[in-house]
Structures are given as C-alpha cells and as structure tokens.
Design a protein around this motif. Structure first.
Motif, short mmCIF file in Angstrom:
data_model
loop_
_atom_site.label_atom_id
_atom_site.label_comp_id
_atom_site.label_asym_id
_atom_site.label_seq_id
_atom_site.Cartn_x
_atom_site.Cartn_y
_atom_site.Cartn_z
N TYR A 81 2.22 -3.32 8.66
CA TYR A 81 3.37 -4.20 8.92
C TYR A 81 4.63 -3.61 8.29
CZ TYR A 81 6.62 -8.07 8.53
OH TYR A 81 7.74 -8.84 8.59
N HIS A 82 4.51 -3.16 7.07
CA HIS A 82 5.67 -2.58 6.40
C HIS A 82 6.15 -1.29 7.07
CE1 HIS A 82 6.75 -5.01 2.87
NE2 HIS A 82 5.56 -5.51 3.08
N VAL A 83 5.22 -0.51 7.59
CA VAL A 83 5.60 0.72 8.28
C VAL A 83 6.26 0.40 9.61
CG1 VAL A 83 4.68 2.77 9.46
CG2 VAL A 83 3.89 2.19 7.16
N LEU A 84 5.65 -0.49 10.38
CA LEU A 84 6.14 -0.75 11.74
C LEU A 84 7.33 -1.69 11.80
CD1 LEU A 84 2.67 -1.10 13.48
CD2 LEU A 84 4.22 0.88 13.54
N ALA A 85 7.33 -2.73 10.99
CA ALA A 85 8.38 -3.74 11.09
C ALA A 85 9.51 -3.56 10.09
CB ALA A 85 7.77 -5.14 10.92
N LEU A 86 9.20 -3.00 8.94
CA LEU A 86 10.21 -2.94 7.88
C LEU A 86 10.64 -1.50 7.54
CD1 LEU A 86 8.70 -5.64 5.51
CD2 LEU A 86 10.43 -5.93 7.28
N GLN A 87 10.17 -0.56 8.32
CA GLN A 87 10.51 0.85 8.13
C GLN A 87 10.30 1.35 6.69
OE1 GLN A 87 13.76 -0.52 9.82
NE2 GLN A 87 12.87 -0.30 11.84
N ALA A 88 9.14 1.10 6.18
CA ALA A 88 8.78 1.60 4.85
C ALA A 88 8.74 3.12 4.89
CB ALA A 88 7.41 1.04 4.45
N PRO A 89 8.81 3.78 3.72
CA PRO A 89 8.72 5.25 3.70
C PRO A 89 7.45 5.74 4.39
CG PRO A 89 9.32 4.40 1.54
CD PRO A 89 9.00 3.21 2.39
N ARG A 90 7.52 6.93 4.93
CA ARG A 90 6.41 7.49 5.73
C ARG A 90 5.09 7.59 4.97
NH1 ARG A 90 7.63 8.57 10.73
NH2 ARG A 90 9.62 9.48 11.30
N HIS A 91 5.16 7.82 3.66
CA HIS A 91 3.90 7.95 2.92
C HIS A 91 3.12 6.64 2.89
CE1 HIS A 91 6.73 6.70 -0.21
NE2 HIS A 91 5.70 6.12 -0.78
N ILE A 92 3.77 5.54 3.18
CA ILE A 92 3.06 4.26 3.27
C ILE A 92 2.11 4.29 4.47
CG2 ILE A 92 3.33 1.75 3.55
CD1 ILE A 92 4.20 2.92 0.79
N LEU A 93 2.49 5.00 5.53
CA LEU A 93 1.60 5.19 6.68
C LEU A 93 0.33 5.92 6.23
CD1 LEU A 93 0.93 5.09 9.69
CD2 LEU A 93 2.25 7.21 9.96
N LEU A 94 0.48 6.93 5.38
CA LEU A 94 -0.69 7.65 4.87
C LEU A 94 -1.57 6.72 4.04
CD1 LEU A 94 0.91 11.05 3.83
CD2 LEU A 94 -0.46 10.54 5.87
N ALA A 95 -0.95 5.85 3.25
CA ALA A 95 -1.73 4.88 2.47
C ALA A 95 -2.50 3.95 3.42
CB ALA A 95 -0.81 4.07 1.56
N SER B 65 -10.23 -7.11 0.94
CA SER B 65 -8.98 -6.61 0.35
C SER B 65 -8.49 -5.36 1.07
CB SER B 65 -9.14 -6.36 -1.15
OG SER B 65 -9.98 -5.27 -1.40
N LYS B 66 -9.39 -4.49 1.47
CA LYS B 66 -8.98 -3.29 2.22
C LYS B 66 -8.46 -3.69 3.61
CE LYS B 66 -9.55 -0.22 -0.82
NZ LYS B 66 -8.37 0.39 -1.40
N GLY B 67 -9.10 -4.65 4.24
CA GLY B 67 -8.62 -5.12 5.55
C GLY B 67 -7.22 -5.72 5.46
N LEU B 68 -6.99 -6.53 4.43
CA LEU B 68 -5.65 -7.12 4.24
C LEU B 68 -4.62 -6.05 3.87
CD1 LEU B 68 -6.59 -10.42 2.40
CD2 LEU B 68 -5.80 -10.16 4.76
N ALA B 69 -5.05 -5.07 3.09
CA ALA B 69 -4.13 -3.97 2.73
C ALA B 69 -3.68 -3.22 3.98
CB ALA B 69 -4.80 -3.02 1.74
N ILE B 70 -4.60 -3.01 4.91
CA ILE B 70 -4.25 -2.32 6.16
C ILE B 70 -3.17 -3.10 6.90
CG2 ILE B 70 -5.13 -1.67 8.45
CD1 ILE B 70 -7.86 -1.22 7.02
#
Length: 133
Positions: free
Chosen positions: A95-109, A85-90
């Motif tokens: 993907y959301h950070v790089l491809a969909l421009q999610a908010p920056r705090h998602i990178l921290l997650a 589950s942690k591997g899939l979460a990564i």
C-alpha cells in the motif's frame, strides 16, 4: 525419514530467519531511531515515539516467532501469528509503495515479506498435514 522431518525443519528455519530479522530491525529502530530513519530514506521526525514503538513491537514479534520456532506443534498459535503478521506486513508495505510512493527499497521489503509468507504457509501447511496423519 528425512521427508517426514523436512516440513518442521523448514518451518523452524523460516521462523528463525524471521526472528533474526525482526529482532535486528526492532532493536536498531528502537535504539538508533533517527540514524535508521535517515539511512532508510525517511526524514527523522522531531517526535520519534512512533518509530521507536514500531521497533519495540517488531522486537516483541521476534520473541513470539522464537517461541513458536522452538516447538511449532506446542506453540501453533504463535506460528499462526507469524503468518498473519507477515500477511498484514505485505498489505501495509505494498500500500505504501503503490498509493503513497514510499522509497523503492520498501518494495524490496514487501517482496521479502512475501517470500517469508509463502514459505511459512508452505511449511506450516505441510507440518500441519503431517501432524494430522
């Protein structure tokens, strides 16, 4: 003696942190969906079913992590589920950070889940090696 106890102790500590995180985020996301979405930079949706469902699933994963942490040797499948589950979460978060421009705090997650994942792999591998001796 301490060195032989360290892998299982480390695995339990990392699983406990994962438990607390999943239970807390899952509970807040389930019960306070709209405020949580606003706080984390997402627009609250008219239909909150899927964000609430995500919270419930995180909570359920936290329960599974807890069972695995109580006795990793007996519940090795739940330790494996935690790692998967942690591997899939990564993958999902990056993907959301790089491809969909999610908010920056998602990178921290994503970085946090990467740290969890690496620690879980390390301690699980050491525990498994120790068990096989």
């Amino acid at each position: 003696m301490l060195s032989s106890y360290f892998p299982r102790w480390g695995l339990r500590v990392v699983l406990t942190v994962a438990i607390l995180h999943s239970l807390a985020v899952g509970l807040v996301l389930s019960l306070y969906t709209k405020p949580f979405l606003e706080l984390t930079g997402f627009s609250p949706q008219a239909d909150i079913f899927y964000p609430q469902q995500s919270g419930v699933l995180l909570f359920i994963l936290g329960i599974g992590y807890g069972i695995g942490a109580c006795n990793p040797d007996r519940h090795w499948g739940l330790v494996t589920l935690t790692i998967i589950s942690k591997g899939l979460a990564i993958l999902f978060l990056f993907y959301h950070v790089l491809a969909l421009q999610a908010p920056r705090h998602i990178l921290l997650a994503g970085l946090g889940d990467t740290a969890f994942f690496l620690l879980l792999i390390f301690f699980a591998w050491r525990s498994y090696e120790q068990k096989e001796r």
